[in-house]
Scaffold this active site. Sequence first.
Site, PDB file in Angstrom:
ATOM      1  N   LYS A 207       0.828  -1.207   0.000  1.00 46.26           N
ATOM      2  CA  LYS A 207       0.000   0.000   0.000  1.00 46.26           C
ATOM      3  C   LYS A 207       0.861   1.255   0.000  1.00 46.26           C
ATOM      4  CE  LYS A 207      -3.792   2.098   2.706  1.00 46.26           C
ATOM      5  NZ  LYS A 207      -4.608   1.979   3.940  1.00 46.26           N
ATOM      6  N   SER A 282      -9.569   1.754   3.087  1.00 45.29           N
ATOM      7  CA  SER A 282      -8.760   2.554   2.186  1.00 45.29           C
ATOM      8  C   SER A 282      -7.720   1.764   1.397  1.00 45.29           C
ATOM      9  CB  SER A 282      -8.051   3.658   2.970  1.00 45.29           C
ATOM     10  OG  SER A 282      -7.123   3.119   3.898  1.00 45.29           O
ATOM     11  N   GLY A 303      -7.014   1.483   9.831  1.00 42.93           N
ATOM     12  CA  GLY A 303      -7.294   2.394  10.925  1.00 42.93           C
ATOM     13  C   GLY A 303      -8.760   2.409  11.325  1.00 42.93           C
ATOM     14  N   GLY A 304      -9.623   1.896  10.423  1.00 40.11           N
ATOM     15  CA  GLY A 304     -11.051   1.841  10.721  1.00 40.11           C
ATOM     16  C   GLY A 304     -11.731   0.808   9.842  1.00 40.11           C
ATOM     17  N   GLY A 305     -10.996  -0.266   9.529  1.00 42.33           N
ATOM     18  CA  GLY A 305     -11.513  -1.314   8.647  1.00 42.33           C
ATOM     19  C   GLY A 305     -10.795  -1.383   7.323  1.00 42.33           C
ATOM     20  N   SER A 306      -9.711  -0.636   7.156  1.00 38.93           N
ATOM     21  CA  SER A 306      -9.108  -0.437   5.838  1.00 38.93           C
ATOM     22  C   SER A 306      -8.401  -1.651   5.253  1.00 38.93           C
ATOM     23  CB  SER A 306      -8.141   0.747   5.868  1.00 38.93           C
ATOM     24  OG  SER A 306      -8.849   1.943   6.047  1.00 38.93           O
TER      25      SER A 306
END
Length: 603
Positions: A207, A282, A303-306
């Site tokens: 990434k 993301s 960080g929140g499901g990425s």
Amino acid sequence: MAVVRLAAKLAVLALIIALAVQVIEPSEPNFEFNTELYDLEVAVAPRVAGHALKAFGYLIRLPIIGHALLSFLLYENKFYKLRQFSAKFPETPTYYPISIPTQRTLAYHLSLSGKSTWPDATSVSPGEFHAWTSKDFVAAYLTKSMTPTLVAERILAAISDSNARHALNAIVHANHSDFLAQAAASTARYAANAPIGPLDGVPIAIKEEMDVIGYRTTIGTLLYDHGPSHADAMAVARLRSTGALILGGANMHELGIGTTGINVHFGTARNPYNTAHHTGGSSSGSAASVAAGITPLSIGADGGGSIRLPAALCGVFGLKPTFARVPSVAKMAWSVGHTGPFATSAGDLALAYSIIAGADVGDQNSLHQPIAHTATFDLIDDLSDLTVGVYWDWAEQSSPDVLAAFKSTLQQLQHRGAKIHSIRIPFLDVFSKALATTITAEMATFVEPWRSTTVWDMGWDTQIILSLARQFSAVNLLAAQEARTHAIKECSRIFASVDVILTPGTPITAPEIPLDALAAGESNVTRVTTLMRYMFLANLAGIPGVAIPVGYDTAGLPISVQAMGPHWSEHVLLRLAHAIETMFERKAAQVFYDVLQGTEHQG
């Protein structure tokens, strides 16, 4: 002129709202927090794209009008609940969700690690489709039927073709000369019968958020570009040390701040199962690269499901480990970010995890952890020692296709002896708002050095979210960290009676990409929070979670489940993923490149 006229109309409306907010100052209703009720709400705000998005972006930068609009949005979505929760249930704030293992925990994992070997990366999904794993690549190299150089050439051709013909945009910044040089070195090692590790010659996409030697680290934006990196991120360095072929430039949602994968700067990544649909974000390119067969493995950040969210929408495996289990020097999202792998098989997921996990002095948060291992990975026929927790009120907030696949997964687990136990998780809405407050505040802090000089280098949707984050006070942020303490305690309470929590991966399958969002992006907080419905808890509490593919909806789009476990329980989650992998048939994506055979499949 259309933008100017629209902005003028919106300015009048915004001024009215601003005056109303200043004069009326709506009072906050008092909430009664009920531990027995499911309380998770969907965020509400108008969807805007195209000219309307640009106009709104201009308005929120105006001193009085902008503040009033943003304050109104936060009020409408009840972010004041965080402060009220903090006042009614005060706790010591927890900033980093670190779980210091006891001596008993350390000894337990050490004893298990002695029984652990490199996981077998073979895909065990039933059916005719077979996605190549790292084991297949290594076997081809050892038998001299294929070389890493030829594989690298085919991958670069697949990247070019997928972007030109399908606008896949999974890999957007490949360094051809560097990738071919790595492959040539690996080819030479195999010619000398001297591979240096279990991933020698295996291509792995990284990434764009992570530093890779010879690559620009853009984080999906024009805002941040410091030229080619001179050192690898910790996880990348560990993979490179095993001989892996490191392929940088996997696409991502700008700054990791969205859940769809839209990127107006480098092109929006598209779902290989249907390129008219989102990958999720993301880590959009990391998921698409694996789903399209370009690489069998990739690395993302969550960080929140990425990691789990795009893995779920693209039908691949994705692991978010325990907080700091994989060491990193995060550029942003310091207290919620996690590094982890994507893979075509549970075996490859376990193998990559085994390599990148473990303490490193470069990350102080990673120093206190038990030894990483994958013991029990192959114990998949008898699951009678596992208790699976299900919060039905939560799980049932999903589409009929997703819920049917979720229930089918539970039935299959029961057939192998697993026990299903109903659980309740209170305060989910508070925990969701705590995660949203924390991650956006951390991201807004990260971009602060460039705020006044290069703001136009960010997409409009990114600017709006960061502007909202700047409305949070210190009281908001501390209240979010108090809520994190509660979340950790609730998880500990639940895991005293169950081994894992199982949820759907996402409540819906991959949404269609709106055409008006491709050029300028879109602001759609309802979709963002819908896709994150099952994701936020693991990030806030720092517990591990894994996305596991379990089938397809009536349109052929992937469906997944998510398993979460207590801190340091990755070996349990990987075992469960391996077991579920044997239960469901996998299908090739519509856009799929067979880089070992040198062919492309189009469904």
